[in-house]
Design an enzyme around this catalytic site. Sequence first.
Site, mmCIF file in Angstrom:
data_model
loop_
_atom_site.group_PDB
_atom_site.id
_atom_site.type_symbol
_atom_site.label_atom_id
_atom_site.label_comp_id
_atom_site.label_asym_id
_atom_site.label_seq_id
_atom_site.Cartn_x
_atom_site.Cartn_y
_atom_site.Cartn_z
ATOM 1 C CB THR A 132 -36.345 7.625 -20.702
ATOM 2 O OG1 THR A 132 -37.243 7.524 -21.788
ATOM 3 C CG2 THR A 132 -35.506 8.890 -20.901
ATOM 4 C CG ASP A 133 -37.708 4.375 -24.924
ATOM 5 O OD1 ASP A 133 -38.131 5.440 -24.435
ATOM 6 O OD2 ASP A 133 -38.460 3.528 -25.443
ATOM 7 C CD GLU A 134 -39.722 10.040 -24.247
ATOM 8 O OE1 GLU A 134 -39.498 11.254 -24.382
ATOM 9 O OE2 GLU A 134 -40.837 9.581 -23.954
ATOM 10 C CE1 TYR A 158 -38.392 12.589 -18.571
ATOM 11 C CE2 TYR A 158 -38.659 11.574 -20.733
ATOM 12 C CZ TYR A 158 -38.458 11.457 -19.369
ATOM 13 O OH TYR A 158 -38.305 10.210 -18.804
ATOM 14 C CE LYS A 162 -34.561 10.274 -16.872
ATOM 15 N NZ LYS A 162 -34.591 10.020 -15.399
HETATM 16 P P1 NAD Z 1 -43.319 10.234 -11.963
HETATM 17 O O1 NAD Z 1 -43.421 11.607 -12.526
HETATM 18 O O2 NAD Z 1 -44.556 9.433 -11.791
HETATM 19 O O3 NAD Z 1 -42.611 10.286 -10.537
HETATM 20 C C1 NAD Z 1 -41.492 11.089 -10.273
HETATM 21 C C2 NAD Z 1 -41.333 11.176 -8.762
HETATM 22 O O4 NAD Z 1 -40.151 11.960 -8.494
HETATM 23 C C3 NAD Z 1 -42.498 11.883 -8.059
HETATM 24 O O5 NAD Z 1 -42.868 11.160 -6.904
HETATM 25 C C4 NAD Z 1 -41.936 13.250 -7.685
HETATM 26 O O6 NAD Z 1 -42.515 13.797 -6.531
HETATM 27 C C5 NAD Z 1 -40.463 12.925 -7.488
HETATM 28 N N1 NAD Z 1 -39.576 14.086 -7.693
HETATM 29 C C6 NAD Z 1 -39.618 14.989 -8.689
HETATM 30 N N2 NAD Z 1 -38.650 15.916 -8.527
HETATM 31 C C7 NAD Z 1 -37.969 15.566 -7.414
HETATM 32 C C8 NAD Z 1 -36.843 16.108 -6.735
HETATM 33 N N3 NAD Z 1 -36.233 17.219 -7.173
HETATM 34 N N4 NAD Z 1 -36.392 15.488 -5.625
HETATM 35 C C9 NAD Z 1 -37.018 14.375 -5.153
HETATM 36 N N5 NAD Z 1 -38.100 13.828 -5.739
HETATM 37 C C10 NAD Z 1 -38.553 14.414 -6.865
HETATM 38 O O7 NAD Z 1 -42.270 9.476 -12.878
HETATM 39 P P2 NAD Z 1 -42.185 7.934 -13.258
HETATM 40 O O8 NAD Z 1 -42.991 7.712 -14.489
HETATM 41 O O9 NAD Z 1 -42.418 7.119 -12.066
HETATM 42 O O10 NAD Z 1 -40.651 7.849 -13.707
HETATM 43 C C11 NAD Z 1 -39.648 7.544 -12.747
HETATM 44 C C12 NAD Z 1 -38.299 7.564 -13.447
HETATM 45 O O11 NAD Z 1 -38.296 6.614 -14.510
HETATM 46 C C13 NAD Z 1 -37.955 8.902 -14.089
HETATM 47 O O12 NAD Z 1 -36.583 9.130 -13.915
HETATM 48 C C14 NAD Z 1 -38.286 8.709 -15.555
HETATM 49 O O13 NAD Z 1 -37.478 9.526 -16.372
HETATM 50 C C15 NAD Z 1 -37.951 7.242 -15.734
HETATM 51 N N6 NAD Z 1 -38.682 6.526 -16.785
HETATM 52 C C16 NAD Z 1 -40.045 6.585 -16.826
HETATM 53 C C17 NAD Z 1 -40.719 5.827 -17.790
HETATM 54 C C18 NAD Z 1 -42.230 5.831 -17.873
HETATM 55 O O14 NAD Z 1 -42.778 5.264 -18.819
HETATM 56 N N7 NAD Z 1 -42.953 6.395 -16.918
HETATM 57 C C19 NAD Z 1 -40.004 5.054 -18.702
HETATM 58 C C20 NAD Z 1 -38.603 5.051 -18.620
HETATM 59 C C21 NAD Z 1 -37.966 5.777 -17.648
HETATM 60 O O1 DAU Z 2 -40.405 6.131 -23.575
HETATM 61 C C1 DAU Z 2 -40.306 6.309 -22.192
HETATM 62 C C2 DAU Z 2 -41.040 7.561 -21.769
HETATM 63 O O2 DAU Z 2 -42.435 7.254 -21.857
HETATM 64 C C3 DAU Z 2 -40.683 8.039 -20.367
HETATM 65 O O3 DAU Z 2 -39.327 8.402 -20.347
HETATM 66 C C4 DAU Z 2 -41.558 9.241 -19.975
HETATM 67 O O4 DAU Z 2 -41.277 9.612 -18.633
HETATM 68 C C5 DAU Z 2 -43.007 8.822 -20.075
HETATM 69 O O5 DAU Z 2 -43.846 9.908 -19.779
HETATM 70 C C6 DAU Z 2 -43.308 8.299 -21.487
HETATM 71 O O6 DAU Z 2 -43.217 9.373 -22.454
HETATM 72 P P1 DAU Z 2 -44.270 9.501 -23.652
HETATM 73 O O7 DAU Z 2 -44.277 10.885 -24.162
HETATM 74 O O8 DAU Z 2 -44.063 8.416 -24.657
HETATM 75 O O9 DAU Z 2 -45.623 9.157 -22.834
HETATM 76 P P2 DAU Z 2 -47.093 9.784 -22.912
HETATM 77 O O10 DAU Z 2 -47.968 8.866 -22.121
HETATM 78 O O11 DAU Z 2 -47.122 11.218 -22.598
HETATM 79 O O12 DAU Z 2 -47.467 9.607 -24.445
HETATM 80 C C7 DAU Z 2 -47.438 8.336 -25.099
HETATM 81 C C8 DAU Z 2 -47.779 8.564 -26.539
HETATM 82 O O13 DAU Z 2 -49.162 8.937 -26.628
HETATM 83 C C9 DAU Z 2 -47.009 9.692 -27.188
HETATM 84 O O14 DAU Z 2 -46.738 9.352 -28.530
HETATM 85 C C10 DAU Z 2 -47.958 10.870 -27.117
HETATM 86 C C11 DAU Z 2 -49.318 10.228 -27.237
HETATM 87 N N1 DAU Z 2 -50.422 10.902 -26.515
HETATM 88 C C12 DAU Z 2 -50.235 11.233 -25.208
HETATM 89 C C13 DAU Z 2 -51.228 11.847 -24.492
HETATM 90 C C14 DAU Z 2 -51.029 12.252 -23.044
HETATM 91 C C15 DAU Z 2 -51.634 11.132 -27.143
HETATM 92 O O15 DAU Z 2 -51.801 10.802 -28.343
HETATM 93 N N2 DAU Z 2 -52.626 11.743 -26.428
HETATM 94 C C16 DAU Z 2 -52.479 12.120 -25.133
HETATM 95 O O16 DAU Z 2 -53.431 12.701 -24.548
#
Ligand code: NAD
Ligand code: DAU
Length: 355
Positions: A132-134, A158, A162
Amino acid sequence: MIVVTGGAGFIGSNFVLDWLAQLNEPVINLDKLTYAGNVQNLSSLESDPRHIFVQGDIGDSALIRSLLQQYQPRVILNFAAESHVDRSIHGPEDFIQTNIVGTFRLLEEVRSYWNQLEVDAKRDFRFLHVSTDEVYGSLKKEDPAFRETNRYEPNSPYSASKASSDHLVRAYHHTYGLPVLTTNCSNNYGPYHFPEKLIPLMIVNALAGKALPVYGDGMQIRDWLYVKDHCSAIRRVLEAGQPGETYNVGGWNEMPNIEIVRRVCTLLDELRPRADGKPYSEQITYVADRPGHDRRYAIDASKIEHELGWRPAETFDTGIRKTVQWYLDNPEWVANVQSGAYRDWVETNYADRTA
Ligand code: NAD
Ligand code: DAU
């Protein structure tokens, strides 16, 4: 044969669906099925022999060992993680266990599997870690976007977990020579996004007539990328990325949260107007800020663009319209997630296909 971990989650399931739609290479999908895992996302693959679903934990060394020996994959794609920042603030333990300890155990098993491969298979093997970019921390308004050379400065449990896993992946390359690749992507959105995250939460709350909770002043900035574009970036990195390298992936699309919420409301006004004719934006409610909330993320994706020729196919306008339409077209998916019924899906549909 490839192994995908976390392939029942949001990005993982989109990836598996795309992979099998475009390539004919089977996928072993290892997922623990936490609250975030939903095999219903993969229901279209139910009778597809190219998709083998295994319910299990990346931290289960014996299970990983036996899967690697049985299937002899050429690639491991590690999506599995605890992914929600708010949950990490309320309870970091699972994030440490899965994102750090789990990744470490997975790396250990992959290392010993890789060590016993024949020369050619060993050279061609790849471990791709999805990050992630975080991990780069928070930017000020005037700062340039994150580059791969930025310092790691994670601010939430989180992002710290990561960052930790990224460091382990890096170390396994430098110490043991494991051919690893890491991608650091910005905020994804699209189909199958669990409605605890900003965009799907706003869509489902708006339709249910509930408040749309915006944290703090809503002026926090994220870069947004349509999930299918993240999937194409991962495929490209797998195909042409240099082992040991990291690649930032983003949409060149920075936007304040409040603007995102307004865009969702405007689309819903057009596609599913409120019965009373009033705008959905009336439901916006400012609430207490997230503790330690990062103010701004922005990705400089020039490395992956110049070195690997990847570019996103969707603009935010096209991607967000598809996303809102997907949620309108799939009320059953939303209802199953909200009622918890999706958790029974594995019992009824996959009971004979889990390890
Ligand atoms: P998600 O939470 O939707 O899915 C995670 C999946 O991993 C789920 O299916 C869960 O059951 C599985 N899981 C959790 N713990 C596990 C374990 N111990 N063993 C096996 N499976 C397990 O997450 P996502 O949003 O699909 O993100 C996927 C990956 O991409 C993550 O590594 C996250 O950090 C990264 N990522 C997400 C975003 C985003 O915006 N969602 C952006 C950048 C990177
Ligand atoms: O940047 C990549 C990341 O983006 C991934 O690594 C994470 O897995 C993914 O969950 C996401 O993280 P964020 O914290 O940015 O996503 P989230 O959707 O939780 O929140 C997006 C923005 O919106 C953040 O600034 C918080 C804000 N927010 C979120 C929720 C759930 C609100 O203002 N209200 C809300 O109810």
